[in-house]
Design a protein around this motif. Sequence first.
Motif, PDB file in Angstrom:
ATOM      1  N   HIS A   1     -10.450 -63.527 -19.862  1.00 21.48           N
ATOM      2  CA  HIS A   1     -10.001 -62.616 -18.803  1.00 21.48           C
ATOM      3  C   HIS A   1      -9.085 -63.323 -17.805  1.00 21.48           C
ATOM      4  N   VAL A   2      -9.482 -64.498 -17.357  1.00 22.38           N
ATOM      5  CA  VAL A   2      -8.701 -65.220 -16.347  1.00 22.38           C
ATOM      6  C   VAL A   2      -7.303 -65.507 -16.873  1.00 22.38           C
ATOM      7  N   ARG A   3      -7.189 -66.000 -18.098  1.00 21.33           N
ATOM      8  CA  ARG A   3      -5.887 -66.326 -18.665  1.00 21.33           C
ATOM      9  C   ARG A   3      -5.044 -65.061 -18.853  1.00 21.33           C
ATOM     10  N   LYS A   4      -5.638 -63.948 -19.308  1.00 20.98           N
ATOM     11  CA  LYS A   4      -4.886 -62.703 -19.508  1.00 20.98           C
ATOM     12  C   LYS A   4      -4.335 -62.184 -18.185  1.00 20.98           C
ATOM     13  N   VAL A   5      -5.166 -62.195 -17.130  1.00 22.50           N
ATOM     14  CA  VAL A   5      -4.715 -61.705 -15.824  1.00 22.50           C
ATOM     15  C   VAL A   5      -3.627 -62.616 -15.269  1.00 22.50           C
ATOM     16  N   LEU A   6      -3.827 -63.925 -15.365  1.00 22.11           N
ATOM     17  CA  LEU A   6      -2.819 -64.870 -14.871  1.00 22.11           C
ATOM     18  C   LEU A   6      -1.496 -64.670 -15.601  1.00 22.11           C
ATOM     19  N   ASP A   7      -1.532 -64.518 -16.909  1.00 22.95           N
ATOM     20  CA  ASP A   7      -0.307 -64.282 -17.675  1.00 22.95           C
ATOM     21  C   ASP A   7       0.384 -62.990 -17.234  1.00 22.95           C
TER      22      ASP A   7
ATOM     23  N   GLN B   1      -4.772 -67.828  -6.860  1.00 15.90           N
ATOM     24  CA  GLN B   1      -6.222 -67.656  -7.016  1.00 15.90           C
ATOM     25  C   GLN B   1      -6.632 -67.796  -8.481  1.00 15.90           C
ATOM     26  N   TYR B   2      -5.892 -67.149  -9.378  1.00 11.26           N
ATOM     27  CA  TYR B   2      -6.233 -67.224 -10.801  1.00 11.26           C
ATOM     28  C   TYR B   2      -5.909 -68.595 -11.385  1.00 11.26           C
ATOM     29  N   ARG B   3      -4.877 -69.268 -10.888  1.00 10.52           N
ATOM     30  CA  ARG B   3      -4.607 -70.635 -11.339  1.00 10.52           C
ATOM     31  C   ARG B   3      -5.760 -71.559 -10.960  1.00 10.52           C
ATOM     32  N   THR B   4      -6.277 -71.388  -9.745  1.00 12.31           N
ATOM     33  CA  THR B   4      -7.414 -72.194  -9.285  1.00 12.31           C
ATOM     34  C   THR B   4      -8.638 -71.930 -10.150  1.00 12.31           C
ATOM     35  N   GLU B   5      -8.889 -70.652 -10.450  1.00 14.94           N
ATOM     36  CA  GLU B   5     -10.040 -70.298 -11.286  1.00 14.94           C
ATOM     37  C   GLU B   5      -9.893 -70.867 -12.696  1.00 14.94           C
ATOM     38  N   LEU B   6      -8.689 -70.802 -13.251  1.00 17.27           N
ATOM     39  CA  LEU B   6      -8.453 -71.347 -14.588  1.00 17.27           C
ATOM     40  C   LEU B   6      -8.635 -72.865 -14.591  1.00 17.27           C
ATOM     41  N   ALA B   7      -8.148 -73.541 -13.565  1.00 12.62           N
ATOM     42  CA  ALA B   7      -8.310 -74.993 -13.478  1.00 12.62           C
ATOM     43  C   ALA B   7      -9.786 -75.371 -13.386  1.00 12.62           C
ATOM     44  N   ALA B   8     -10.564 -74.597 -12.639  1.00  7.42           N
ATOM     45  CA  ALA B   8     -12.002 -74.857 -12.520  1.00  7.42           C
ATOM     46  C   ALA B   8     -12.688 -74.681 -13.871  1.00  7.42           C
ATOM     47  N   LYS B   9     -12.296 -73.650 -14.631  1.00  5.48           N
ATOM     48  CA  LYS B   9     -12.888 -73.440 -15.958  1.00  5.48           C
ATOM     49  C   LYS B   9     -12.559 -74.608 -16.886  1.00  5.48           C
TER      50      LYS B   9
ATOM     51  N   ARG C   1     -14.419 -79.676 -19.831  1.00  4.48           N
ATOM     52  CA  ARG C   1     -14.040 -81.018 -20.285  1.00  4.48           C
ATOM     53  C   ARG C   1     -15.184 -81.724 -20.983  1.00  4.48           C
ATOM     54  N   GLY C   2     -16.425 -81.297 -20.698  1.00  6.90           N
ATOM     55  CA  GLY C   2     -17.581 -81.907 -21.352  1.00  6.90           C
ATOM     56  C   GLY C   2     -17.715 -81.483 -22.792  1.00  6.90           C
ATOM     57  N   GLY C   3     -16.967 -80.499 -23.214  1.00  7.83           N
ATOM     58  CA  GLY C   3     -16.997 -80.064 -24.608  1.00  7.83           C
ATOM     59  C   GLY C   3     -17.717 -78.751 -24.784  1.00  7.83           C
ATOM     60  N   PHE C   4     -17.431 -78.082 -25.904  1.00  9.42           N
ATOM     61  CA  PHE C   4     -18.051 -76.795 -26.233  1.00  9.42           C
ATOM     62  C   PHE C   4     -19.538 -76.984 -26.470  1.00  9.42           C
ATOM     63  N   GLY C   5     -20.358 -76.061 -25.945  1.00  4.80           N
ATOM     64  CA  GLY C   5     -21.785 -76.132 -26.153  1.00  4.80           C
ATOM     65  C   GLY C   5     -22.472 -77.100 -25.191  1.00  4.80           C
ATOM     66  N   ARG C   6     -21.743 -77.519 -24.157  1.00  6.93           N
ATOM     67  CA  ARG C   6     -22.320 -78.433 -23.174  1.00  6.93           C
ATOM     68  C   ARG C   6     -23.557 -77.800 -22.575  1.00  6.93           C
ATOM     69  N   SER C   7     -24.572 -78.594 -22.366  1.00  8.69           N
ATOM     70  CA  SER C   7     -25.845 -78.089 -21.867  1.00  8.69           C
ATOM     71  C   SER C   7     -26.016 -78.407 -20.403  1.00  8.69           C
ATOM     72  N   ILE C   8     -26.795 -77.586 -19.736  1.00  6.85           N
ATOM     73  CA  ILE C   8     -27.197 -77.884 -18.377  1.00  6.85           C
ATOM     74  C   ILE C   8     -28.699 -78.104 -18.409  1.00  6.85           C
ATOM     75  N   LYS C   9     -29.138 -79.069 -17.653  1.00  4.23           N
ATOM     76  CA  LYS C   9     -30.559 -79.366 -17.595  1.00  4.23           C
ATOM     77  C   LYS C   9     -31.191 -78.457 -16.555  1.00  4.23           C
ATOM     78  N   VAL C  10     -32.291 -77.826 -16.933  1.00  2.00           N
ATOM     79  CA  VAL C  10     -33.007 -76.926 -16.043  1.00  2.00           C
ATOM     80  C   VAL C  10     -34.443 -77.360 -15.998  1.00  2.00           C
ATOM     81  N   ARG C  11     -34.962 -77.538 -14.815  1.00  3.49           N
ATOM     82  CA  ARG C  11     -36.370 -77.895 -14.695  1.00  3.49           C
ATOM     83  C   ARG C  11     -37.196 -76.626 -14.690  1.00  3.49           C
ATOM     84  N   LEU C  12     -38.085 -76.495 -15.647  1.00  2.00           N
ATOM     85  CA  LEU C  12     -38.910 -75.311 -15.785  1.00  2.00           C
ATOM     86  C   LEU C  12     -40.320 -75.654 -15.316  1.00  2.00           C
ATOM     87  N   THR C  13     -40.792 -74.924 -14.334  1.00  3.46           N
ATOM     88  CA  THR C  13     -42.145 -75.177 -13.831  1.00  3.46           C
ATOM     89  C   THR C  13     -42.973 -73.922 -13.886  1.00  3.46           C
TER      90      THR C  13
END
Length: 175
Positions: free
Chosen positions: A106-112, A150-158, A163-175
């Motif tokens: 979506h971000v790339r389509k709107v920016l384009d 605004q959309y350039r900033t959002e695309l840069a953030a994405k 950069r960590g790669g596809f399927g990058r995981s986030i650690k979540v502490r489950l209690t």
Amino acid sequence: MGDIPNEIGAGLTFRAVVEQPHYPAPEWGLTLFLRGPGTIDLESIATGSAHAFEAAATVTKDWAPGRYAYVIRATDGSDVQQVAQGEVLIGQDIAAQAQGFDSRDHVRKVLDAIEAVIENRATIDQQSYTINNRSLQRTPLSELVKLRNQYRTELAAKKTRRRGGFGRSIKVRLT
């Protein structure tokens, strides 16, 4: 601790291991419920005291792409507890796409689209005009430039997050 990736690729093997000290396997089983463009339920497999969720590529190839909400519930056969929740994006199976597939998000389509309007502005000076009692008002160039930034900033953030790669995981502490 548990690892549920924030992105899952359709057509790829899915594996996630979740450790739940308060709900250890094999006494407890976990179920991962995903709800969004499709309905996906996965039962965990005990691996020691941890829980593993798995789905073969032949299964994930049929998962509808899009944004899903998920919950993980633990059960010992009578007691049911919710132990985690979140959101995950299931990506398109690129191998199943035909020629001409538009992979832009979506971000790339709107920016384009914004940039195309700005480029065409060089040949169109009118801010608004009326023909046969129908009028058209154009978005001011300053607003388009603000939206583009605004959309350039959002695309840069994405891009930075990926950069960590596809399927990058986030650690979540489950209690």
